[in-house]
Design an enzyme around this catalytic site. Structure first.
Site, PDB file in Angstrom:
ATOM      1  N   GLU A   1      -0.223  -0.749  16.357  1.00  0.00           N
ATOM      2  CA  GLU A   1      -0.466   0.829  15.569  1.00  0.00           C
ATOM      3  C   GLU A   1      -1.411   1.605  17.100  1.00  0.00           C
ATOM      4  O   GLU A   1      -1.842   2.687  17.381  1.00  0.00           O
ATOM      5  CB  GLU A   1      -1.431   1.023  14.429  1.00  0.00           C
ATOM      6  CG  GLU A   1      -2.367   1.734  14.302  1.00  0.00           C
ATOM      7  CD  GLU A   1      -3.136   1.677  12.503  1.00  0.00           C
ATOM      8  OE1 GLU A   1      -2.916   0.831  11.782  1.00  0.00           O
ATOM      9  OE2 GLU A   1      -4.391   2.350  12.854  1.00  0.00           O
TER      10      GLU A   1
ATOM     11  N   SER B   1       1.676  -5.246   3.745  1.00  0.00           N
ATOM     12  CA  SER B   1       3.158  -5.002   3.461  1.00  0.00           C
ATOM     13  C   SER B   1       3.935  -5.797   2.838  1.00  0.00           C
ATOM     14  O   SER B   1       5.292  -6.686   3.517  1.00  0.00           O
ATOM     15  CB  SER B   1       3.487  -4.566   4.786  1.00  0.00           C
ATOM     16  OG  SER B   1       2.968  -6.467   5.749  1.00  0.00           O
TER      17      SER B   1
ATOM     18  N   SER C   1       0.798  -9.804  10.667  1.00  0.00           N
ATOM     19  CA  SER C   1       1.263  -8.666  10.114  1.00  0.00           C
ATOM     20  C   SER C   1      -0.798  -8.319  10.199  1.00  0.00           C
ATOM     21  O   SER C   1      -1.256  -9.558   9.156  1.00  0.00           O
ATOM     22  CB  SER C   1       0.896  -8.806   8.543  1.00  0.00           C
ATOM     23  OG  SER C   1       0.681  -8.396   8.056  1.00  0.00           O
ATOM     24  N   SER C   2      -1.306  -7.404  10.720  1.00  0.00           N
ATOM     25  CA  SER C   2      -2.325  -7.753  10.888  1.00  0.00           C
ATOM     26  C   SER C   2      -3.269  -7.756   9.632  1.00  0.00           C
ATOM     27  O   SER C   2      -4.307  -8.708   9.581  1.00  0.00           O
ATOM     28  CB  SER C   2      -3.049  -6.466  11.923  1.00  0.00           C
ATOM     29  OG  SER C   2      -4.809  -6.388  12.324  1.00  0.00           O
ATOM     30  N   ASN C   3      -3.555  -6.638   8.993  1.00  0.00           N
ATOM     31  CA  ASN C   3      -4.306  -7.062   8.115  1.00  0.00           C
ATOM     32  C   ASN C   3      -4.216  -8.443   6.401  1.00  0.00           C
ATOM     33  O   ASN C   3      -4.807  -8.944   6.355  1.00  0.00           O
ATOM     34  CB  ASN C   3      -4.229  -5.983   6.486  1.00  0.00           C
ATOM     35  CG  ASN C   3      -2.677  -6.048   5.686  1.00  0.00           C
ATOM     36  OD1 ASN C   3      -2.915  -6.512   4.775  1.00  0.00           O
ATOM     37  ND2 ASN C   3      -1.588  -5.709   6.204  1.00  0.00           N
TER      38      ASN C   3
ATOM     39  N   CYS D   1       2.330   6.178   8.546  1.00  0.00           N
ATOM     40  CA  CYS D   1       1.133   5.746   7.984  1.00  0.00           C
ATOM     41  C   CYS D   1       0.850   7.219   7.896  1.00  0.00           C
ATOM     42  O   CYS D   1      -0.102   7.740   8.762  1.00  0.00           O
ATOM     43  CB  CYS D   1       0.898   4.990   7.286  1.00  0.00           C
ATOM     44  SG  CYS D   1      -0.564   4.955   6.077  1.00  0.00           S
TER      45      CYS D   1
ATOM     46  N   CYS E   1       1.457  -1.469   0.003  1.00  0.00           N
ATOM     47  CA  CYS E   1      -0.047   0.030  -0.077  1.00  0.00           C
ATOM     48  C   CYS E   1       0.976   1.297   0.058  1.00  0.00           C
ATOM     49  O   CYS E   1       2.646   1.380  -0.195  1.00  0.00           O
ATOM     50  CB  CYS E   1      -0.986  -0.448   1.479  1.00  0.00           C
ATOM     51  SG  CYS E   1       0.480  -0.227   2.471  1.00  0.00           S
TER      52      CYS E   1
ATOM     53  N   HIS F   1       3.322   2.261  11.888  1.00  0.00           N
ATOM     54  CA  HIS F   1       2.142   2.050  12.578  1.00  0.00           C
ATOM     55  C   HIS F   1       2.156   2.680  13.444  1.00  0.00           C
ATOM     56  O   HIS F   1       1.000   3.250  14.246  1.00  0.00           O
ATOM     57  CB  HIS F   1       2.491   0.379  13.734  1.00  0.00           C
ATOM     58  CG  HIS F   1       2.721  -0.472  12.833  1.00  0.00           C
ATOM     59  ND1 HIS F   1       4.237  -0.695  12.375  1.00  0.00           N
ATOM     60  CD2 HIS F   1       2.143  -1.264  11.531  1.00  0.00           C
ATOM     61  CE1 HIS F   1       3.953  -1.859  11.490  1.00  0.00           C
ATOM     62  NE2 HIS F   1       3.243  -2.244  10.998  1.00  0.00           N
TER      63      HIS F   1
ATOM     64  N   CYS G   1      -7.857   1.542   6.677  1.00  0.00           N
ATOM     65  CA  CYS G   1      -7.878   2.455   5.273  1.00  0.00           C
ATOM     66  C   CYS G   1      -7.969   1.727   3.829  1.00  0.00           C
ATOM     67  O   CYS G   1      -8.999   0.939   4.169  1.00  0.00           O
ATOM     68  CB  CYS G   1      -6.270   2.268   4.996  1.00  0.00           C
ATOM     69  SG  CYS G   1      -5.547   1.394   4.359  1.00  0.00           S
TER      70      CYS G   1
END
Ligand code: SF4
Length: 342
Positions: A140, A281, A236-238, A110, A26, A88, A208
């Protein structure tokens, strides 16, 4: 050989791969990784980075080889050194600690995380109770909570809603971590609204654009896939959310892998359609590794399933831009001084 087409996925009994788009990097990750690379070029190694710059094993290992040193806390950074804060975000106290140690900081938070920090500060100033939907212990969430620790309560999913206490039910707002599952977050919000009917929503989505687009793509692709492989790291959360969303969309099986060699051949038993995607990421080279691994096993036809086009980019952190500009001016001045006739 990997044969890639952009035609819409069709029902087929032949082995095939559905490749989600968008996937991978991203704008916030791209900016943070380039910031470390540019800092290494500009200041020379070592450059210290507080926490993993982004949550990806390969990215961290590659930057380490170039001279980045990753630390957990600011106190591990030698006084007077350069330290980069990760995408984060960090709590204000971390900036204070860095100033005490006379560190030169580059903040690669970010901008979309910074937006949530600013919302937290604004609502805290107006004395709201802020219900921050997010995962306990995630960097984050720690950073955002640190902006207004006396006003923020973490809500870690719908089952946590019953534990929430507020001071005044007419002054409550919810915010969220940027990388959550959109659907689960709305479940949590609905449960919060049941308890606190006057709950205010944030002025714009905190989850996001990149998280949302990758989830929409994996939903479209996962609904047609027997197996979904998500490339991404466990912290990695996403990326973890993409596995959950794929299963929720109807994929029979879904796994998270950092590298192609983590794929278990047994996952392919009875599988016709494999869906492939990657977290925000994850560099594309790792996805290509997975596609090659699959092609070697008969899954060489790749159809791209496009859910959205992305064109967002962010400029580099301001401290770095300032130093890069000064360096460019210095080099220009040197070139003029040594020009013929001078
Ligand atoms: S996932 Fe979203 S919030 Fe996180 S770095 Fe990427 S763009 Fe920024």
């Amino acid at each position: 050989m990997v044969c890639m087409t952009a035609t819409p996925a069709a029902t087929s009994t032949a082995r095939r791969v559905l490749l989600a788009a968008p996937r991978g990097y991203c704008a916030g990750v791209d900016r943070a990784v380039i910031a470390v690379e540019k800092a290494l070029e500009q200041y020379g190694a070592p450059v210290f980075v507080r926490k993993e710059i982004v949550h990806n094993k390969y990215v961290v290992q590659t930057l380490e080889k170039k001279g980045a040193i990753f630390v957990d806390e600011t106190e591990e950074v030698p006084e007077g050194s350069i330290v980069i804060f990760s995408a984060h975000g960090v709590a204000p106290v971390v900036h204070e600690e860095a100033a005490e140690r006379r560190l030169a900081t580059i903040d690669a938070t970010c901008p979309l995380v910074t937006k949530v920090h600013k919302e937290a500060v604004r609502f805290a100033k107006d004395d709201y109770d802020i219900l921050l939907i997010g995962h306990e212990g995630h960097e984050e969430v720690i950073g955002t909570s640190g902006e207004a620790p006396d006003h923020i309560t973490l809500v870690d999913g719908p089952e946590d809603v019953q534990n929430v206490q507020v001071r005044d039910e007419s002054k409550v707002v919810w915010l969220s971590q940027t990388t959550l599952s959109v659907d689960e977050t709305m479940e949590t919000v609905d449960a919060l609204k049941d308890r606190f009917p006057q709950l205010i929503s944030p002025p714009s989505d905190d989850i996001c654009y990149a998280t949302q687009n990758r989830q929409i793509a994996v939903k479209q692709m996962g609904a047609q896939a027997d197996l979904v492989i998500v490339v991404g790291s466990r912290n990695s959360s996403n990326s973890v959310r993409l596995v959950e969303v794929a299963l929720g969309a109807g994929a029979r099986d879904a796994h998270l892998v950092d590298f192609a060699d983590e794929i278990d051949e047994s996952w392919l038993a009875g599988v016709t359609t494999v869906g492939v995607t990657s977290g925000a990421s994850v560099p594309e080279i790792l996805v290509q590794g997975v596609l090659e691994w699959l092609a070697e096993r008969g899954y060489g036809d790749v159809e791209v399933v496009t859910a959205a086009e992305e064109s967002i980019t962010f400029s580099l952190p301001k401290e770095l831009r300032r130093d890069l500009r000064a360096e460019a001016e210095r080099l220009n001045a040197g070139a003029e001084d040594s020009a013929p006739g001078k």
